[in-house]
Design a protein around this motif. Structure first.
Motif, mmCIF file in Angstrom:
data_model
loop_
_atom_site.group_PDB
_atom_site.id
_atom_site.type_symbol
_atom_site.label_atom_id
_atom_site.label_comp_id
_atom_site.label_asym_id
_atom_site.label_seq_id
_atom_site.Cartn_x
_atom_site.Cartn_y
_atom_site.Cartn_z
ATOM 1 N N PRO A 77 0.809 -1.225 0.000
ATOM 2 C CA PRO A 77 0.000 0.000 0.000
ATOM 3 C C PRO A 77 0.835 1.265 0.000
ATOM 4 O O PRO A 77 0.404 2.310 -0.514
ATOM 5 N N GLU A 78 2.044 1.183 0.548
ATOM 6 C CA GLU A 78 2.887 2.370 0.668
ATOM 7 C C GLU A 78 3.437 2.841 -0.672
ATOM 8 O O GLU A 78 3.950 3.965 -0.779
ATOM 9 N N LYS A 79 3.336 2.013 -1.716
ATOM 10 C CA LYS A 79 3.912 2.359 -3.013
ATOM 11 C C LYS A 79 2.976 3.202 -3.875
ATOM 12 O O LYS A 79 3.373 3.655 -4.952
ATOM 13 N N TYR A 80 1.730 3.400 -3.414
ATOM 14 C CA TYR A 80 0.727 4.052 -4.258
ATOM 15 C C TYR A 80 0.084 5.227 -3.534
ATOM 16 O O TYR A 80 -0.279 5.130 -2.360
ATOM 17 N N ALA A 81 -0.070 6.316 -4.265
ATOM 18 C CA ALA A 81 -0.812 7.458 -3.726
ATOM 19 C C ALA A 81 -2.307 7.250 -3.888
ATOM 20 O O ALA A 81 -3.105 7.789 -3.115
ATOM 21 N N ALA A 82 -2.692 6.460 -4.897
ATOM 22 C CA ALA A 82 -4.106 6.191 -5.136
ATOM 23 C C ALA A 82 -4.245 4.953 -5.995
ATOM 24 O O ALA A 82 -3.349 4.615 -6.779
ATOM 25 N N ILE A 83 -5.393 4.284 -5.837
ATOM 26 C CA ILE A 83 -5.709 3.098 -6.627
ATOM 27 C C ILE A 83 -7.147 3.218 -7.108
ATOM 28 O O ILE A 83 -8.056 3.493 -6.307
ATOM 29 N N VAL A 84 -7.350 3.017 -8.410
ATOM 30 C CA VAL A 84 -8.698 2.934 -8.968
ATOM 31 C C VAL A 84 -8.930 1.486 -9.390
ATOM 32 O O VAL A 84 -8.214 0.953 -10.246
ATOM 33 N N TYR A 104 -10.350 -9.256 -0.276
ATOM 34 C CA TYR A 104 -11.277 -9.034 0.830
ATOM 35 C C TYR A 104 -10.813 -9.723 2.106
ATOM 36 O O TYR A 104 -10.905 -9.162 3.201
ATOM 37 N N GLU A 105 -10.313 -10.934 1.984
ATOM 38 C CA GLU A 105 -9.885 -11.678 3.174
ATOM 39 C C GLU A 105 -8.542 -11.216 3.721
ATOM 40 O O GLU A 105 -8.164 -11.610 4.830
ATOM 41 N N ASN A 106 -7.822 -10.394 2.968
ATOM 42 C CA ASN A 106 -6.462 -10.052 3.380
ATOM 43 C C ASN A 106 -6.262 -8.570 3.673
ATOM 44 O O ASN A 106 -5.130 -8.097 3.742
ATOM 45 N N VAL A 107 -7.361 -7.858 3.843
ATOM 46 C CA VAL A 107 -7.241 -6.473 4.310
ATOM 47 C C VAL A 107 -6.575 -6.493 5.685
ATOM 48 O O VAL A 107 -6.922 -7.309 6.546
ATOM 49 N N ARG A 108 -5.603 -5.624 5.885
ATOM 50 C CA ARG A 108 -4.831 -5.659 7.145
ATOM 51 C C ARG A 108 -4.657 -4.244 7.698
ATOM 52 O O ARG A 108 -4.867 -3.259 6.971
ATOM 53 N N PRO A 109 -4.285 -4.132 8.956
ATOM 54 C CA PRO A 109 -4.173 -2.813 9.590
ATOM 55 C C PRO A 109 -2.919 -2.055 9.143
ATOM 56 O O PRO A 109 -1.891 -2.043 9.817
ATOM 57 N N VAL A 110 -3.028 -1.451 7.971
ATOM 58 C CA VAL A 110 -1.965 -0.590 7.444
ATOM 59 C C VAL A 110 -2.641 0.674 6.917
ATOM 60 O O VAL A 110 -3.867 0.743 6.809
ATOM 61 N N ALA A 111 -1.828 1.645 6.554
ATOM 62 C CA ALA A 111 -2.363 2.878 5.998
ATOM 63 C C ALA A 111 -2.563 2.689 4.494
ATOM 64 O O ALA A 111 -1.605 2.754 3.712
ATOM 65 N N TYR A 112 -3.795 2.454 4.109
ATOM 66 C CA TYR A 112 -4.094 2.291 2.687
ATOM 67 C C TYR A 112 -4.112 3.649 2.002
ATOM 68 O O TYR A 112 -4.434 4.670 2.609
ATOM 69 N N PRO A 113 -3.768 3.673 0.722
ATOM 70 C CA PRO A 113 -3.840 4.937 -0.026
ATOM 71 C C PRO A 113 -5.291 5.288 -0.353
ATOM 72 O O PRO A 113 -6.221 4.555 0.002
ATOM 73 N N LYS A 114 -5.480 6.384 -1.042
ATOM 74 C CA LYS A 114 -6.809 6.699 -1.565
ATOM 75 C C LYS A 114 -7.232 5.585 -2.518
ATOM 76 O O LYS A 114 -6.470 5.172 -3.395
ATOM 77 N N ILE A 115 -8.449 5.094 -2.344
ATOM 78 C CA ILE A 115 -8.952 4.003 -3.168
ATOM 79 C C ILE A 115 -10.336 4.341 -3.674
ATOM 80 O O ILE A 115 -11.188 4.808 -2.906
ATOM 81 N N ALA A 116 -10.553 4.116 -4.949
ATOM 82 C CA ALA A 116 -11.886 4.240 -5.543
ATOM 83 C C ALA A 116 -12.258 2.902 -6.163
ATOM 84 O O ALA A 116 -11.547 2.397 -7.033
ATOM 85 N N ALA A 176 -6.713 8.276 4.482
ATOM 86 C CA ALA A 176 -7.056 8.539 3.080
ATOM 87 C C ALA A 176 -8.468 8.029 2.794
ATOM 88 O O ALA A 176 -8.852 6.941 3.248
ATOM 89 N N PRO A 177 -9.257 8.788 2.053
ATOM 90 C CA PRO A 177 -10.630 8.357 1.781
ATOM 91 C C PRO A 177 -10.684 7.120 0.878
ATOM 92 O O PRO A 177 -9.882 6.979 -0.044
ATOM 93 N N ILE A 178 -11.638 6.262 1.186
ATOM 94 C CA ILE A 178 -11.906 5.065 0.390
ATOM 95 C C ILE A 178 -13.351 5.164 -0.054
ATOM 96 O O ILE A 178 -14.262 5.214 0.778
ATOM 97 N N VAL A 179 -13.568 5.219 -1.371
ATOM 98 C CA VAL A 179 -14.903 5.510 -1.882
ATOM 99 C C VAL A 179 -15.358 4.415 -2.846
ATOM 100 O O VAL A 179 -14.550 3.666 -3.392
#
Length: 729
Positions: free
Chosen positions: A592-599, A645-657, A687-690
Motif C-alpha cells: 500500500p505504501e507504493k501508491y498514492a491512489a488506486i482505482v 477481501y480476506e487479506n485487508v490488514r491494519p496498514v495505511a491504505y492509499p486513496k482508493i476508488a 485517506a478516503p476510500i470511496v
C-alpha cells in the motif's frame, strides 16, 4: 446510513456510510472465515439499496473538488473526437454495411447500401461515405438512439442478416445484465415480425435459407448453456434445443464457418475444448463431434473445402503449448484421436503464440503473437499441409510496437480487412489484397480515425522497458509519455495492469489517456504474468497456484517506475478493472505504501467467496482459471492467502476508488461494496476510500459514448488529483 448522513456542512469532512455487521460463518477444509458484510448481497433489500445510494452520496461529497477536473477531461475527450463519424463499410453478400455516429447522439446508427458485382477487385472497394453526407440508397437497419429513448440502459448484443438481405435480427439489453431481447425486422417493409425472444445471451445467426434463427440461452448463473433454434413464423414457445451443455465448468457458444456451410458449436474452458458441427447441407445428420473433450486438447476448428475434399483447419495445443496449426481430412475424425493423421501447416514454436486461423476461398489467415506483438500472416491454400505449401506472407508496418488484427472478411473476397493501431497511432482500417503464392500482398488504407484538437503523434513516445520480478523474471512494460517530458524525477506516474485469462494488453490508441499524458503523467502498462503477451507459458505462470506472480510482477513494474528517474515515487497511482481489479486489491494489500491512489474498476475483490458458490453467476467457469477451492484444499489455502477481501490488514491504505455497477453480472456490486467496508474498518490511515456505483449500468458501466467518457473522466480525475497531476503542461 441514509443520504442525509453524508450531507455535511461546508467546513466539515463527509462521513462514510457504515454498513451494519451481520456475521456469517463460511467453513471449508477446516477453515472458518467470518464475513460481516455478506448481507449486502441482498439486491432487493431496501436497506442495501439505501446503503449503496449513501455510498454514492459519500463519493460525490469526497470528490466534489474534482468536478472541474472531470469536466475538463471530459471536454478534452469530446474535443479530440470527431463526433459525427462512420465506420468503413464491410461487404456481406450484396450489401455494404456500416455504422454512423452523429454529434450529440450517444449510440450508433446501423446502415447499409447496395453493392455492385462486376467480378473485379473494384467489387471489394468500399463506397465513399463521408461524415454528415447522405448516401444514395442508404437504408437504416437500426437507430440505437431511437431504441435507447426512454430506457435506463442500451446495448446491442449482436445482429444477423439473412443471405438474401431481407431479414435483420438484433438483440437489445436495456438493463445492463447482458440478457437480451431478440427482435426480427423485415427490411423490405421496416416492420417487426411478431415473434420476440426474451432473456437471450450473446450470439445470433440465420441458417443459409433464412428460415431458422440460432441463438443462445444462459442458465441461472449466467453461463451460456443452450443453443436453440427458432423457425420463423412459429411460436417462440416451440423453439427447439439444438444443444445443451450440462457441465457447469464449460462455456458454450456458436458461429458460422467462414464459408457458411456449417454451424460450429464451441464448448470449452481455458484448458480443453470440443467442437460440434452442423452441416447445413445435411442437417439430418445432426451435430458431429470433431475431437471429444475427453482428449483434453484445446482447439479451434474451421471446416472448408480444398480441391473438393472436406477439410478441417485445426489450431490446437496437442504437443504444442503455444499451439500449432494442422489440416485434417474430415473423414479422419471418425477414428480415435491417436489414429488420426494430421498434416502440419504451422509448426510449434516456443517464441510464437498461435491465436487462431480462418480461411478465405484462396488463403489461410493466421493470427499470431511474436515478440509480444499481435500480427497477421496469410498463406495460399494451394498445397496447404504438403511439401509444396507456400511460404507465409505478413503485412509490414513501420512501428516497433503495434497491434494488427482481423477486422472481418468475406469468404469469396480477394481482400481481408485489417485493423491497425499503436499507442499513438489512431486506428487505421486497411484492406490487404491477398497475394498469389510467392508474391507480396498490398495494403490499401481505407481510413485512419481522425483525432481533433491539434493532436500530433510525434508529441508522444512509447517505449518497451523491462522490470525484474522478485523471482528474476523479466516483465515487459509499455511506457507512454509526452516526448517533451523532462527526466528529472518529479513527474507523476500511473501503472495499469490486468493479467488474467491470457488476455493481452496490446498497443492501442486511447483518446482519454492523452489527458493524463498532457498533465505530465508517465503511463506504464505492466504486461504481467497471467496475460498472454509472452506466449502460453506466460499465462500459465500467472494462473491457479501461480497466481501470485501476477501481483508481484505488478509491484515490480511499480518499482521500476519509481526508480526510472522519470517520476517522484510518492506520486504513483495504479489502475485495473475486473480481474485487473482483483490485481488492484492484491497490490493494495501487498504494498500500500507504493501508491498514492488506486482505482479498481468493477473489481473482482471477493473472488474466493464467489468461486466457492457455483450458483453465483459464472463461478463454476472460473475453476479453470483460479483452481477449484471447493474440492482442493491447496487451492482454497492459496486463494485465501491472496484474495483482497480476506487479506485487508491494519496498514495505511492509499486513496482508493472502487467503481462498480448495480446490474453487473460478471463481477457483482457486492464485492466492492464489502471490500470498501472492510478497508475503512481496518485501515490505519486517513485517506478516503470511496465506491462509485452506477445504478443503471452493467460490467462496462453506464451505456452510451458520452456516459462512457464521463466515467473515464471520473476515474482519471480521481487519480490525477491524488498524484498531483491536475494542470496541463
Amino acid at each position: 446510513m441514509t443520504l442525509a448522513d453524508v450531507n455535511t456542512a461546508p467546513d466539515s469532512s463527509p462521513t462514510p456510510p457504515v454498513a451494519k455487521k451481520v456475521p456469517v460463518e463460511r467453513t471449508h477444509h477446516g477453515d472458518t472465515f467470518v464475513d460481516n458484510y455478506e448481507w449486502l448481497r441482498e439486491k432487493e433489500n431496501p436497506d442495501v439499496v439505501a446503503h449503496l445510494n449513501a455510498e454514492q452520496a459519500y463519493t460525490d461529497a469526497v470528490t466534489a473538488g474534482q468536478e472541474q477536473l472531470r469536466t475538463d477531461i471530459f471536454n478534452e475527450i469530446k474535443n479530440r473526437t470527431q463526433e459525427t463519424d462512420l465506420s468503413v463499410p464491410s461487404r456481406k453478400d450484396g450489401w455494404w454495411y456500416y455504422s454512423r455516429m452523429v454529434e450529440g447522439q450517444s449510440y450508433g446508427i446501423q446502415c447499409r447500401v447496395k453493392a455492385e458485382s462486376n467480378g473485379t477487385l473494384e467489387d471489394w472497394t468500399p463506397p465513399l461515405v463521408e461524415p454528415g453526407v447522405p448516401v444514395d440508397g442508404e437504408e437504416i437497419l437500426l437507430d440505437g438512439n431511437a431504441e435507447a429513448e426512454g430506457q435506463p440502459f442500451f446495448s446491442l448484443g449482436g445482429a444477423a442478416v439473412t443471405r438474401d438481405g431481407n431479414l435483420y435480427a438484433y438483440a437489445v439489453d436495456n438493463a445492463g445484465d447482458e440478457l437480451f431481447t431478440i427482435r426480427i425486422k423485415d427490411l423490405r417493409t421496416g416492420e417487426l415480425l411478431s415473434e420476440t425472444i426474451e432473456n437471450a445471451f450473446y450470439g445470433l445467426a440465420f441458417s443459409p435459407d433464412g428460415r431458422t434463427l440460432f441463438y443462445v440461452l444462459a442458465d441461472d448463473s449466467w453461463r451460456p448453456h443452450q443453443i436453440k433454434t427458432h423457425v420463423l413464423g412459429t411460436p417462440v414457445e416451440s423453439d427447439q434445443i439444438l444443444y445443451q451443455e450440462d457441465d457447469v465448468a464449460m462455456w458454450t457458444g456458436f458461429g458460422l464457418s467462414a464459408d457458411r456451410r456449417h454451424l460450429m458449436i464451441s464448448i470449452g474452458c481455458s484448458e480443453f475444448s470440443e467442437t460440434r458441427l452442423l452441416d447445413f447441407a445435411a442437417p439430418e445428420k445432426g451435430l458431429q463431434v470433431l475431437i471429444p473433450r475427453s482428449a483434453e486438447i484445446l482447439y479451434d476448428a474451421e471446416p472448408f473445402l480444398l480441391d473438393g475434399t472436406e477439410k478441417v483447419l485445426l489450431t490446437h495445443d496437442r504437443d504444442a503449448v503455444n499451439s500449432m496449426i494442422s489440416v485434417v481430412d474430415a473423414a479422419e475424425f471418425s477414428k480415435p484421436v491417436e489414429e488420426q493423421t494430421w498434416a502440419t501447416v504451422v509448426a510449434h514454436d516456443d517464441a510464437v503464440r498461435i491465436n487462431g486461423a480462418t480461411v478465405t476461398a484462396t488463403h489461410m489467415v493466421v493470427s499470431l503473437r511474436k515478440d509480444t506483438i499481435e500480427r497477421i500472416q496469410v498463406t495460399a491454400l494451394e498445397g496447404l499441409g504438403t511439401p509444396g505449401q507456400s511460404a507465409a506472407v505478413e503485412p509490414v508496418f513501420d512501428e516497433e510496437l503495434y497491434t494488427a488484427g482481423m477486422g472481418g472478411s468475406e469468404y469469396e473476397s480477394p481482400v481481408i480487412r485489417l485493423v491497425y493501431t499503436s499507442d499513438f497511432t489512431p486506428p487505421r482500417v486497411y484492406d490487404y489484397v491477398l497475394p498469389a503464392a510467392g508474391a507480396e500482398g498490398e495494403l490499401l488504407l481505407r481510413k485512419e480515425t481522425p483525432v481533433l484538437g491539434g493532436y500530433r503523434s510525434e508529441d508522444y513516445l512509447a517505449t518497451r522497458e523491462w522490470a525484474t520480478a522478485s523471482d528474476g523474471t523479466l516483465v515487459p512494460l509499455s511506457v507512454l509519455r509526452r516526448a517533451d517530458l523532462t527526466r528529472d524525477g518529479s513527474a507523476a506516474g500511473v501503472v495499469y495492469g490486468y493479467g488474467s485469462y491470457e488476455v493481452s494488453m496490446d498497443p492501442g490508441f486511447g483518446v482519454p489517456r492523452l489527458s493524463l499524458l498532457d498533465r505530465g503523467v508517465v503511463f506504464v502498462i505492466a504486461h504481467v504474468r497471467g496475460g498472454g503477451e509472452m506466449g502460453r507459458h506466460w499465462y500459465e505462470d500467472g494462473k491457479k497456484l501461480n497466481k501470485k506472480n501476477t501481483f508481484s510482477d505488478f509491484v515490480a513494474a511499480t518499482d521500476w517506475l519509481a526508480a526510472s528517474g522519470w517520476v517522484d515515487p510518492a506520486r504513483i497511482g495504479a489502475m485495473g478493472g475486473s480481474a485487473g481489479g482483483l490485481l488492484m486489491g492484491a497490490v493494495a494489500n501487498l504494498a500500500p505504501e507504493k501508491y498514492a491512489a488506486i482505482v479498481a474498476q468493477v473489481p473482482f475483490v471477493d473472488a474466493l467467496t464467489t468461486i466457492l458458490d457455483p450458483e453465483l453467476p459464472l463461478s463454476a467457469l472460473e475453476w479453470e482459471e483460479w483452481g477449484n477451492p471447493i474440492t482442493d484444499p491447496n487451492v482454497y489455502k492459496y486463494m485465501k492467502d491472496y484474495t483482497p477481501y480476506e487479506n485487508v490488514r491494519p496498514v495505511a491504505y492509499p486513496k482508493i476508488a472502487a467503481v462498480t455497477s448495480f446490474n453487473d453480472t460478471r463481477v457483482l456490486y457486492v464485492e466492492p461494496a464489502k471490500w470498501v467496508q472492510e478497508l475503512r474498518a481496518v485501515s490505519t490511515g486517513s485517506a478516503p476510500i470511496v465506491m462509485k456505483i452506477e445504478m443503471d449500468g452493467g460490467h462496462g458501466g453506464a451505456s452510451g459514448r458520452y456516459e462512457g467518457w464521463k466515467t473515464r473522466a471520473w476515474d482519471y480525475a480521481f487519480l490525477a488529483d491524488a498524484i498531483g497531476a491536475t494542470e496541463l503542461r
